[in-house]
Design a protein around this motif. Structure first.
Motif, PDB file in Angstrom:
ATOM      1  N   ASN A 118      63.076  77.309 -24.792  1.00 62.36           N
ATOM      2  CA  ASN A 118      61.728  77.255 -24.246  1.00 62.36           C
ATOM      3  C   ASN A 118      60.766  76.533 -25.187  1.00 62.36           C
ATOM      4  OD1 ASN A 118      58.900  79.180 -23.729  1.00 62.36           O
ATOM      5  ND2 ASN A 118      59.883  78.147 -22.011  1.00 62.36           N
ATOM      6  N   ILE A 119      60.946  76.717 -26.490  1.00 64.12           N
ATOM      7  CA  ILE A 119      60.107  76.004 -27.466  1.00 64.12           C
ATOM      8  C   ILE A 119      60.285  74.504 -27.313  1.00 64.12           C
ATOM      9  CG2 ILE A 119      59.800  75.531 -29.935  1.00 64.12           C
ATOM     10  CD1 ILE A 119      60.442  78.485 -30.449  1.00 64.12           C
ATOM     11  N   GLU A 120      61.528  74.046 -27.160  1.00 63.38           N
ATOM     12  CA  GLU A 120      61.779  72.622 -26.994  1.00 63.38           C
ATOM     13  C   GLU A 120      61.170  72.101 -25.693  1.00 63.38           C
ATOM     14  OE1 GLU A 120      65.841  71.519 -27.475  1.00 63.38           O
ATOM     15  OE2 GLU A 120      65.754  71.747 -29.658  1.00 63.38           O
ATOM     16  N   GLU A 121      61.274  72.891 -24.630  1.00 59.93           N
ATOM     17  CA  GLU A 121      60.726  72.472 -23.338  1.00 59.93           C
ATOM     18  C   GLU A 121      59.200  72.360 -23.402  1.00 59.93           C
ATOM     19  OE1 GLU A 121      64.181  74.503 -20.490  1.00 59.93           O
ATOM     20  OE2 GLU A 121      62.250  75.514 -20.811  1.00 59.93           O
ATOM     21  N   LEU A 122      58.557  73.317 -24.055  1.00 51.35           N
ATOM     22  CA  LEU A 122      57.103  73.283 -24.171  1.00 51.35           C
ATOM     23  C   LEU A 122      56.638  72.111 -25.025  1.00 51.35           C
ATOM     24  CD1 LEU A 122      56.399  77.097 -24.663  1.00 51.35           C
ATOM     25  CD2 LEU A 122      55.861  75.735 -22.641  1.00 51.35           C
ATOM     26  N   ASP A 123      57.361  71.865 -26.111  1.00 50.51           N
ATOM     27  CA  ASP A 123      56.986  70.753 -26.983  1.00 50.51           C
ATOM     28  C   ASP A 123      57.180  69.402 -26.296  1.00 50.51           C
ATOM     29  OD1 ASP A 123      56.047  72.173 -29.119  1.00 50.51           O
ATOM     30  OD2 ASP A 123      57.891  72.073 -30.298  1.00 50.51           O
ATOM     31  N   ALA A 124      58.195  69.310 -25.436  1.00 50.38           N
ATOM     32  CA  ALA A 124      58.465  68.048 -24.745  1.00 50.38           C
ATOM     33  C   ALA A 124      57.339  67.682 -23.786  1.00 50.38           C
ATOM     34  CB  ALA A 124      59.782  68.135 -23.983  1.00 50.38           C
ATOM     35  N   GLY A 125      56.655  68.680 -23.245  1.00 48.49           N
ATOM     36  CA  GLY A 125      55.606  68.399 -22.287  1.00 48.49           C
ATOM     37  C   GLY A 125      54.207  68.561 -22.847  1.00 48.49           C
ATOM     38  N   SER A 126      54.117  68.704 -24.160  1.00 52.36           N
ATOM     39  CA  SER A 126      52.807  68.929 -24.778  1.00 52.36           C
ATOM     40  C   SER A 126      52.319  67.686 -25.491  1.00 52.36           C
ATOM     41  CB  SER A 126      52.908  70.086 -25.785  1.00 52.36           C
ATOM     42  OG  SER A 126      51.709  70.202 -26.520  1.00 52.36           O
ATOM     43  N   GLY A 127      51.015  67.451 -25.389  1.00 52.05           N
ATOM     44  CA  GLY A 127      50.426  66.329 -26.116  1.00 52.05           C
ATOM     45  C   GLY A 127      49.729  66.771 -27.379  1.00 52.05           C
ATOM     46  N   GLY A 128      49.753  68.090 -27.648  1.00 52.62           N
ATOM     47  CA  GLY A 128      49.077  68.632 -28.813  1.00 52.62           C
ATOM     48  C   GLY A 128      50.039  68.927 -29.944  1.00 52.62           C
ATOM     49  N   PRO A 129      49.622  69.749 -30.894  1.00 52.03           N
ATOM     50  CA  PRO A 129      50.482  70.114 -32.015  1.00 52.03           C
ATOM     51  C   PRO A 129      51.765  70.788 -31.519  1.00 52.03           C
ATOM     52  CG  PRO A 129      48.208  70.791 -32.417  1.00 52.03           C
ATOM     53  CD  PRO A 129      48.286  70.377 -30.980  1.00 52.03           C
ATOM     54  N   SER A 130      52.869  70.486 -32.149  1.00 56.93           N
ATOM     55  CA  SER A 130      54.150  71.035 -31.717  1.00 56.93           C
ATOM     56  C   SER A 130      54.273  72.509 -32.094  1.00 56.93           C
ATOM     57  CB  SER A 130      55.305  70.248 -32.335  1.00 56.93           C
ATOM     58  OG  SER A 130      55.338  70.438 -33.739  1.00 56.93           O
ATOM     59  N   ILE A 131      54.933  73.255 -31.222  1.00 54.43           N
ATOM     60  CA  ILE A 131      55.193  74.661 -31.510  1.00 54.43           C
ATOM     61  C   ILE A 131      56.207  74.788 -32.640  1.00 54.43           C
ATOM     62  CG2 ILE A 131      56.077  76.827 -30.548  1.00 54.43           C
ATOM     63  CD1 ILE A 131      55.097  75.858 -27.808  1.00 54.43           C
ATOM     64  N   ILE A 132      57.198  73.908 -32.648  1.00 53.14           N
ATOM     65  CA  ILE A 132      58.272  74.020 -33.628  1.00 53.14           C
ATOM     66  C   ILE A 132      57.771  73.841 -35.059  1.00 53.14           C
ATOM     67  CG2 ILE A 132      58.969  71.593 -33.685  1.00 53.14           C
ATOM     68  CD1 ILE A 132      61.253  74.731 -33.656  1.00 53.14           C
ATOM     69  N   SER A 133      56.609  73.242 -35.232  1.00 49.59           N
ATOM     70  CA  SER A 133      56.069  73.064 -36.579  1.00 49.59           C
ATOM     71  C   SER A 133      55.804  74.407 -37.255  1.00 49.59           C
ATOM     72  CB  SER A 133      54.783  72.231 -36.543  1.00 49.59           C
ATOM     73  OG  SER A 133      53.779  72.888 -35.786  1.00 49.59           O
ATOM     74  N   SER A 134      55.510  75.443 -36.454  1.00 48.67           N
ATOM     75  CA  SER A 134      55.269  76.767 -37.034  1.00 48.67           C
ATOM     76  C   SER A 134      56.565  77.530 -37.276  1.00 48.67           C
ATOM     77  CB  SER A 134      54.338  77.591 -36.125  1.00 48.67           C
ATOM     78  OG  SER A 134      54.927  77.815 -34.861  1.00 48.67           O
ATOM     79  N   TYR A 135      57.703  76.903 -36.940  1.00 52.21           N
ATOM     80  CA  TYR A 135      59.017  77.491 -37.213  1.00 52.21           C
ATOM     81  C   TYR A 135      59.753  76.703 -38.291  1.00 52.21           C
ATOM     82  CZ  TYR A 135      58.421  80.272 -32.964  1.00 52.21           C
ATOM     83  OH  TYR A 135      57.968  81.159 -32.016  1.00 52.21           O
ATOM     84  N   GLY A 136      59.054  75.857 -38.999  1.00 47.16           N
ATOM     85  CA  GLY A 136      59.657  75.072 -40.057  1.00 47.16           C
ATOM     86  C   GLY A 136      59.785  73.601 -39.727  1.00 47.16           C
ATOM     87  N   GLY A 137      59.508  73.213 -38.474  1.00 48.27           N
ATOM     88  CA  GLY A 137      59.501  71.808 -38.105  1.00 48.27           C
ATOM     89  C   GLY A 137      60.824  71.235 -37.660  1.00 48.27           C
ATOM     90  N   ARG A 138      61.879  72.021 -37.707  1.00 51.76           N
ATOM     91  CA  ARG A 138      63.206  71.536 -37.309  1.00 51.76           C
ATOM     92  C   ARG A 138      63.685  72.319 -36.108  1.00 51.76           C
ATOM     93  NH1 ARG A 138      68.675  72.483 -40.876  1.00 51.76           N
ATOM     94  NH2 ARG A 138      70.164  71.463 -39.466  1.00 51.76           N
ATOM     95  N   SER A 139      64.233  71.605 -35.116  1.00 55.31           N
ATOM     96  CA  SER A 139      64.708  72.268 -33.900  1.00 55.31           C
ATOM     97  C   SER A 139      65.604  73.462 -34.240  1.00 55.31           C
ATOM     98  CB  SER A 139      65.491  71.278 -33.031  1.00 55.31           C
ATOM     99  OG  SER A 139      66.170  71.963 -31.984  1.00 55.31           O
ATOM    100  N   LEU A 140      65.334  74.587 -33.593  1.00 57.87           N
ATOM    101  CA  LEU A 140      66.154  75.780 -33.834  1.00 57.87           C
ATOM    102  C   LEU A 140      67.568  75.585 -33.310  1.00 57.87           C
ATOM    103  CD1 LEU A 140      63.490  78.502 -32.915  1.00 57.87           C
ATOM    104  CD2 LEU A 140      64.155  77.727 -35.194  1.00 57.87           C
ATOM    105  N   HIS A 141      67.729  74.702 -32.314  1.00 56.39           N
ATOM    106  CA  HIS A 141      69.058  74.422 -31.779  1.00 56.39           C
ATOM    107  C   HIS A 141      69.877  73.535 -32.709  1.00 56.39           C
ATOM    108  CE1 HIS A 141      68.880  76.543 -28.067  1.00 56.39           C
ATOM    109  NE2 HIS A 141      67.944  75.788 -27.512  1.00 56.39           N
ATOM    110  N   GLU A 142      69.219  72.850 -33.625  1.00 57.43           N
ATOM    111  CA  GLU A 142      69.932  71.984 -34.560  1.00 57.43           C
ATOM    112  C   GLU A 142      70.319  72.722 -35.834  1.00 57.43           C
ATOM    113  OE1 GLU A 142      67.532  68.567 -35.216  1.00 57.43           O
ATOM    114  OE2 GLU A 142      67.632  67.885 -33.124  1.00 57.43           O
TER     115      GLU A 142
END
Length: 252
Positions: A118-142
């Protein structure tokens, strides 16, 4: 650190008078059938017990009653991969403290993959600051499951938070579990409260915590050295050959 009556959740009460049938799920579960109220430690409460006693169901109800998404995350998440949570939260009353948390997170091992998606899906459709940046900046799936858990603890959890964790040790090595204790203690000292369902004798060794042990007869508050997890692990580690012989010679 939070003191008595300063914690974000002081207790959970079950509105028993509104429940019509205690033979139906989830009210038939041992942890719930005779439950009236659970009191929580101002800083850390562990909910422990054998599989099937209902501890995760109780933890989920507490989280949802607070406002967290049933599949985990902060209160801002609203995704649903599969509606599998019980309706126990509808019969729960949370007794809150005088303070309100600035942060919060519901982490459950079984649906963490869905949260990461869900984090990846939200970030893909967002034009603002990424959600994943608050999780360390690296995809959790990677990352490995354990690395993603650890990144969430280290980057997304902050001071003055309410953290409800369901089996956080599921993807963590013993070494990482010990590192989590260090992170947990840092957050406790910065006015955070934790309610954790766990099978890990490493995590539940955290000092000055309440341990609520559930079994087929309900629950009791116990000391660390009295928990089934500690006693069984101690017996095994002290004499693994004897324990293995007993296990492999049994008929079960």
């Amino acid at each position: 650190m939070l003191g008595e009556n300063q914690q974000y959740i002081r207790s959970m009460q079950l509105r028993r008078h509104e429940i019509n049938d205690y033979e139906k799920y989830p009210f038939c579960l041992p942890a719930i059938h005779d439950l009236t109220e659970l009191h929580f430690h101002p800083r850390v409460t562990f909910i422990v017990g054998e599989n099937g006693t209902g501890k995760s169901t109780i933890l989920e109800a507490i989280a949802v009653a607070w406002g967290f998404n049933p599949e985990g995350g902060t209160i801002n998440f609203s995704f649903s991969s599969r509606a599998s949570h019980s309706n126990l939260y509808e019969y729960v009353r949370l007794i809150k403290g005088v303070k309100k948390p600035r942060n919060g997170f519901f982490l459950r091992a079984e649906s963490f993959y869905n949260l990461s998606t869900n984090i990846e899906e939200l970030d893909a459709g967002s034009g603002g600051p990424s959600i994943i940046s608050s999780y360390g900046g690296r995809s959790l799936h990677e990352q490995s499951h354990g690395e993603a858990f650890f990144a969430t603890f280290n980057h997304r959890f902050g001071p003055q938070g309410l953290y409800i964790l369901d089996e956080p040790e599921a993807a963590l090595s013993p070494l990482r579990q010990m590192a989590i204790i260090s992170r947990l203690h840092n957050l406790v000292q910065r006015n955070s409260q934790f309610i954790i369902a766990t099978h890990s004798p490493i995590l539940m060794a955290y000092p000055d915590a309440a341990i609520l042990q559930f079994n087929q007869n309900g629950f009791t508050e116990v000391e660390y050295e009295q928990t089934d997890h500690f006693l069984i692990m101690k017996d095994f580690i002290n004499n693994p050959q004897k324990m293995l012989k007993i296990l492999m010679d049994s008929d079960c």
